[in-house]
Design an enzyme around this catalytic site. Structure first.
Site, PDB file in Angstrom:
ATOM      1  CG  ASP A 216      -1.916   1.377   1.306  1.00 21.21           C
ATOM      2  OD1 ASP A 216      -2.938   1.330   0.367  1.00 21.21           O
ATOM      3  OD2 ASP A 216      -1.402   1.869   2.032  1.00 21.21           O
TER       4      ASP A 216
ATOM      5  CE  LYS B 173      -3.807   5.040   0.840  1.00 22.11           C
ATOM      6  NZ  LYS B 173      -2.228   4.687   0.922  1.00 22.11           N
TER       7      LYS B 173
END
Ligand code: NAP
Length: 260
Positions: free
Chosen positions: A47, A77
């Site tokens: 992540d 992101k």
């Protein structure tokens, strides 16, 4: 679904491993070494985020690991400052990661007002163009998710939010399930008092650590979890969650820490 890396299915047949490595603050050579070590231990989910400034190290760790790219689930992101420049931002992420696609692209924080739907439309387009295999959001409440679905007809595959025993909220959890949104919990350990007697006692009973009890509790609820560690021993511990389980009473005891 690999036995070593149990996964949840996202729309389009994308398998998201239930346990991933959080990489916030894993940067530079130390970060690269921790990621390489994690991949050697069997982590198959990393992540990252544009904001973490470590996409280059993540990409290098994936390539140098020798594990085929398609066996590793990579999330990045969109930072709040990049709304309005979504396509350029994902293209820059892909260049930094040295990959043709990411498995999951998240809106890091809800953009204000009408920008929220405009950004989501850009996510839908990037998905249609094959730059990202799945799209989702982070730090959204259910009303903000409903707004995206009402405007575009496309449901975020994932919502990544802070989730620890102290944050446990059964209604919020079931609200995600009803909408078909996978809940992904961040800061699972940092937000937990690991020395709490309930966690200590469950850890003793199962011969594991309090951190493992917490992470296993996420899995019992079907919540994807992404603990971060730079330490080889704790990296191993945080993935070693499949040799024990918590029964319904034990899960309820950890749930109760939210109100304790
Ligand atoms: P976390 O994973 O809950 O906690 C990390 C801290 O716990 C580190 O200090 C780590 O130290 C320690 N730790 C790790 N394993 C441990 C264990 N088994 N026993 C005791 N301590 C342990 O916190 P986080 O990094 O905030 O959250 C995880 C990931 O979620 C981030 O890395 C990031 O990828 C993501 N995140 C997303 C958002 C968002 O807005 N979407 C926000 C925050 C975080 P050592 O490194 O020394 O082991």
């Amino acid at each position: 679904m690999s036995p070593d890396s149990p996964a949840v299915a996202l729309p389009g047949g994308v398998a998201m491993p239930l346990v991933g490595l959080g990489t916030w603050r894993l940067s530079g050579e130390e970060g690269y070494r921790a990621m390489r070590h994690a991949l050697e231990l069997g982590y198959r989910h990393l992540d990252t985020a544009t904001m973490y400034g470590n996409e280059e190290q993540v990409g290098r760790a994936v390539r140098d690991s020798g594990v085929p790219r398609e066996e590793i689930f990579v999330t990045t992101k969109l930072p709040p400052g990049s709304t309005g420049r979504e396509r350029q931002t994902i293209e820059a992420s892909l260049r930094a990661l040295g990959t043709d696609y990411v498995d999951l692209w998240l809106v890091h924080w809800p953009p204000p007002g009408e920008q929220s739907v405009a950004t989501w439309r850009e996510f839908v387009a990037a998905h249609a163009d094959g730059l990202v295999r799945a799209i989702g959001v982070s730090n959204y409440d259910l009303a903000q998710i409903d707004e995206l679905v009402a405007a575009t007809g496309v449901t975020p595959a994932v919502n990544q939010v802070p989730w620890s025993p102290a944050d446990h909220d059964p209604q919020r959890l079931s609200g995600h399930r009803e909408r078909g949104v996978v809940l992904e919990g961040y800061s699972p350990l940092k937000r937990t008092r690991l020395e709490h007697p309930t966690l200590a006692s469950l850890a003793r009973r199962h011969g594991v650590t309090p951190a493992q009890v917490v992470l296993r509790w996420h899995l019992e609820h079907g919540i994807v979890v992404i603990p971060k560690s730079a330490d080889p021993g704790r990296l191993k511990e945080n993935l070693d969650l499949f040799g024990f389980s918590l029964d319904a009473d034990e899960v309820a005891a950890v749930d109760a820490l939210a109100t304790a």
